[in-house]
Design an enzyme around this catalytic site. Structure first.
Site, PDB file in Angstrom:
ATOM      1  CB  SER A  45      46.102  38.794  42.349  1.00 14.14           C
ATOM      2  OG  SER A  45      44.739  39.106  42.235  1.00 14.14           O
ATOM      3  CG  ASP A 179      44.871  39.681  38.706  1.00 15.94           C
ATOM      4  OD1 ASP A 179      45.899  38.987  38.823  1.00 15.94           O
ATOM      5  OD2 ASP A 179      43.960  39.696  39.559  1.00 15.94           O
TER       6      ASP A 179
END
Length: 306
Positions: A45, A179
């Protein structure tokens, strides 16, 4: 303790939204200490963004300059509502969010951020980076963690940062990529799988009880649910040889405190010099120190040697 200049070590950077800007301060402080560069950088991320840019050759001072002088998150989002300030902006945002939730895979397509990442990485592929780099994403089709080691660095980062509900997942063949933190928000396991025993991880997250009064909107409920899940997952993964905490309770969506977060990362390193020196040293004294000091830095609103 004598620093081993030829030490082979891996750097792992956690996800955390805006909190991840602290990674830049960590990198800058480590560089100023004259320590050897990592042999591998792993991120998820926001950690994938910072780690990927660093692996591609962007120096910490260059990152700080970009964050200070050029970076405004609203300039890289597709929705016009995010560019409108004040009460009217909140009205537009509410309408846009509700419309997006009902008709699209995310509030923002991520197209503008992908263009920015392609520019900042120089369009590099994984085999062209200055330092070997890995990042992860979550395939929503199979539920498996996907680890990137080939192809476009920018596209891999874009997949890794696809926070559910906010950014649309990245479609890649039969994959629907979201993610990476959903599978592993501090992916020490990736560095271990690459054969690294000396792993330094940086965690920018601070999990603590949430006031009931904060859990009254759709976005906050969704984020808190994911935050609870990530906290459980992180406790199950392998530990790094040293984890530097750089967390002060900042929210993952508050990009207005960017320079404060850079400073936080620098302070976390400078307050942990003994543990860091042991990490980069050999011999029985350094080994004993490493065993006693596997976590350090700032975790909360004050410095601590956790």
């Amino acid at each position: 303790m004598r620093i081993k200049k030829d030490l082979k070590w891996a750097l792992v950077l956690s996800g955390g939204g805006a909190r991840g800007i602290a990674h830049v301060g960590v990198l800058n402080a480590l560089s100023e200490m004259g320590l050897p560069a990592p042999s591998l950088v792993v991120g998820t991320s926001m950690g994938a963004i910072i780690g990927g840019l660093y692996a591609c050759g962007m120096s910490p001072p260059e990152m700080i300059r970009f964050i200070r002088d050029e970076f405004d998150i609203t300039e890289y989002l597709d929705g016009f509502a995010f560019k409108v300030q004040g009460a009217m902006g909140k009205v537009f945002q509410t309408g846009q969010i509700l419309g997006s939730v009902a008709t699209r895979a995310g509030i923002d397509t991520g197209h503008q951020l992908l263009k920015l990442l392609e520019d900042l990485t120089g369009g590099k592929a994984f085999d062209e980076t200055r330092i070997p780099f890995r990042c992860n994403a979550t395939d929503l089709v199979s539920g498996r963690e996907i680890i990137f080691s080939t192809g476009s660095v920018a596209r891999a980062i874009r997949a890794s940062m696809s926070f559910p509900g906010f950014f649309e997942p990245l479609l890649d063949g039969d994959y629907c990529l979201a993610d990476g933190g959903l599978c592993d928000n501090l992916p020490v396991s990736i560095a271990r799988a690459e054969g690294f025993k000396r792993v330094l991880a940086v965690d920018v997250n601070l999990f603590q009880a949430s006031p009931l009064s904060d859990l009254k909107t759709f976005s906050k409920i969704v984020y808190r649910s994911i935050e609870v899940m990530l906290n459980v997952i992180d406790k199950k993964g392998p530990r790094a040889a040293l984890t530097i905490h750089a967390a002060n309770g900042a929210t993952p969506f508050d990009f207005s405190r960017k320079l404060e977060l850079v400073n936080l990362g620098e302070q976390a390193v400078r307050g942990s010099e003994k543990a860091i020196a042991a990490f980069f040293s050999g011999g029985p004294v350094a080994y004993a120190t490493r065993q006693r000091n596997r976590e350090c830095g700032i975790s909360g609103h004050a410095s601590s040697g956790v």
